[in-house]
Design an enzyme around this catalytic site. Sequence first.
Site, PDB file in Angstrom:
ATOM      1  N   TYR A 122       0.842  -1.204   0.000  1.00 51.91           N
ATOM      2  CA  TYR A 122       0.000   0.000   0.000  1.00 51.91           C
ATOM      3  C   TYR A 122       0.869   1.242   0.000  1.00 51.91           C
ATOM      4  O   TYR A 122       1.915   1.281   0.663  1.00 51.91           O
ATOM      5  CB  TYR A 122      -0.875   0.057   1.255  1.00 51.91           C
ATOM      6  N   TYR A 161      -0.597  -9.842   0.345  1.00 46.91           N
ATOM      7  CA  TYR A 161       0.403  -9.308   1.282  1.00 46.91           C
ATOM      8  C   TYR A 161       0.289  -9.999   2.640  1.00 46.91           C
ATOM      9  O   TYR A 161      -0.782 -10.464   3.023  1.00 46.91           O
ATOM     10  CB  TYR A 161       0.283  -7.785   1.409  1.00 46.91           C
ATOM     11  N   ARG A 171      -3.010 -11.997   3.194  1.00 50.11           N
ATOM     12  CA  ARG A 171      -4.319 -11.605   2.685  1.00 50.11           C
ATOM     13  C   ARG A 171      -4.440 -11.997   1.219  1.00 50.11           C
ATOM     14  O   ARG A 171      -3.534 -11.719   0.419  1.00 50.11           O
ATOM     15  CB  ARG A 171      -4.528 -10.081   2.779  1.00 50.11           C
ATOM     16  N   HIS A 174      -7.206  -8.359  -2.890  1.00 53.79           N
ATOM     17  CA  HIS A 174      -8.529  -7.769  -2.679  1.00 53.79           C
ATOM     18  C   HIS A 174      -8.504  -6.284  -2.985  1.00 53.79           C
ATOM     19  O   HIS A 174      -7.472  -5.629  -2.883  1.00 53.79           O
ATOM     20  CB  HIS A 174      -9.011  -8.005  -1.241  1.00 53.79           C
ATOM     21  N   HIS A 176     -10.564  -2.886  -1.667  1.00 47.28           N
ATOM     22  CA  HIS A 176     -11.509  -2.353  -0.677  1.00 47.28           C
ATOM     23  C   HIS A 176     -12.522  -1.462  -1.391  1.00 47.28           C
ATOM     24  O   HIS A 176     -12.138  -0.638  -2.235  1.00 47.28           O
ATOM     25  CB  HIS A 176     -10.770  -1.512   0.364  1.00 47.28           C
TER      26      HIS A 176
HETATM   27 FE   FE2 Z   1      -6.254  -4.514   2.355  1.00 49.76          FE
END
Ligand code: FE2
Lengths: 254, 173
Positions: A122, A161, A171, A174, A176
């Site tokens: 991110y 990640y 995870r 995905h 959000h």
């Molecule tokens: Fe996330």
Amino acid sequence: MAVRQQYGKPPDGLDQHVVDTEAADVRGADHPPRDFPPYVGSRLRHPRRPPFPVRDPEAVELRGPVFGATDVGPLDHDLTAHHRGEPLGERVTVSGRIVDSGGRPVAGQLTEIWQANAAGRYAHQLDRHRAPLDPHFTGFGRCLTDADGRYSFTTVKPGAYPWQNHENAWRPAHIHFSLFGTAFAQRLITQMYFPGDPLLEYDPIFLSVPDEAARSRLVAAYDPRLSVPDWSLGYRWDIVLGGTSATTFEEGER
Amino acid sequence: MNQPTPSQTIGPFYGHALPFAGGEAMAPPGHPDTLTLHGHVYDGDGEPVPDALLEFWQPGPDGSRTGEPGSLGRNGVDFTGFGRVPTDASGHWTLRTLAPGGVPYLCVAVFARGLLHHLFTRVYLSEAPDPLLDSLEPELRRTLMAVADPAVRAHRFDIHLQGPKETVFLAFR
Ligand SMILES: [Fe+2]
């Protein structure tokens, strides 16, 4: 009945209210319970008392904010166009239709997305995953739905990640999503997953949704009709905003 | 009936995405009736929650519930009825708004890492007769009341996600 005992006397004339509450709690299996110990972060952040049911046609929550031209810029829906260069990764078109529980399109409403880059990182100060940042990717987009409730974004497929929930917790890929209906009570923040991801069956956040059919509604479908030739892979993800609005209240759909 | 899309947590990394400049400035700048609301969000250990996102929705001062577009790009004049504010590193938030017309409360949605499904609550500015307040025991009603904080000419409203001071959260049916 537990609800009534914990809160004392129910509001006037709401014997039906207890029935409604319990019926709605069964329907609530569509959503994750807030107390879900396998997701460690939930342990100190969920209320122990059940939410207090409000059944009031005058509740302000049955209406909601509206958005318009000044809330969204012309390139906001294209996450690959926010920098001088192109981001790395598999370019995807993610599109779908947003409706309420009665199937009515949610028109002209704000849809926001955010995600990791193709390497699973991110563009957020606190993300310490040792994967490269992409100078050409921030990973945030917005659009307004059209009259038919459709949204569409161009982005890159996010990477998986690691996170600190347990050893080797990764995870699944995905995106959000943040969504507004016509009522504040329909507000939804959720995550869209990609079909066939082997990490889904290990992820406590995905698995927090108790019902398998409900979980499957979080997974997009590859849709060749949405793919753009020689440009991007198409994924379709349709969204249903549950929750009461002035319209669903009047029509008894709650 | 179409079955709803399930909720998932907002997670920790929305900070570069959802907060927007002026999200906390619901009142047009310099408006003489501006009301400052502030508080902390706490977890079940009483520790502040530094990564919560709060959203507010309310009628205009004239009682209008239709809202106005332009929350994300405020024009300095319109009252849109919508605000969004993240908690800071100490779990604190501040909102500047105008008192709602027709009802004594603002609607609140609480999002946070660790919350798989957001929570709704209300901030009440006064103890006017109200179907929700009237149906709650005094001890629970108190969790929804903003308290005057004269030291900073503001109203204070703390949110306790869990524990003995747990806020009353709401489900709309
Ligand atoms: Fe996330």
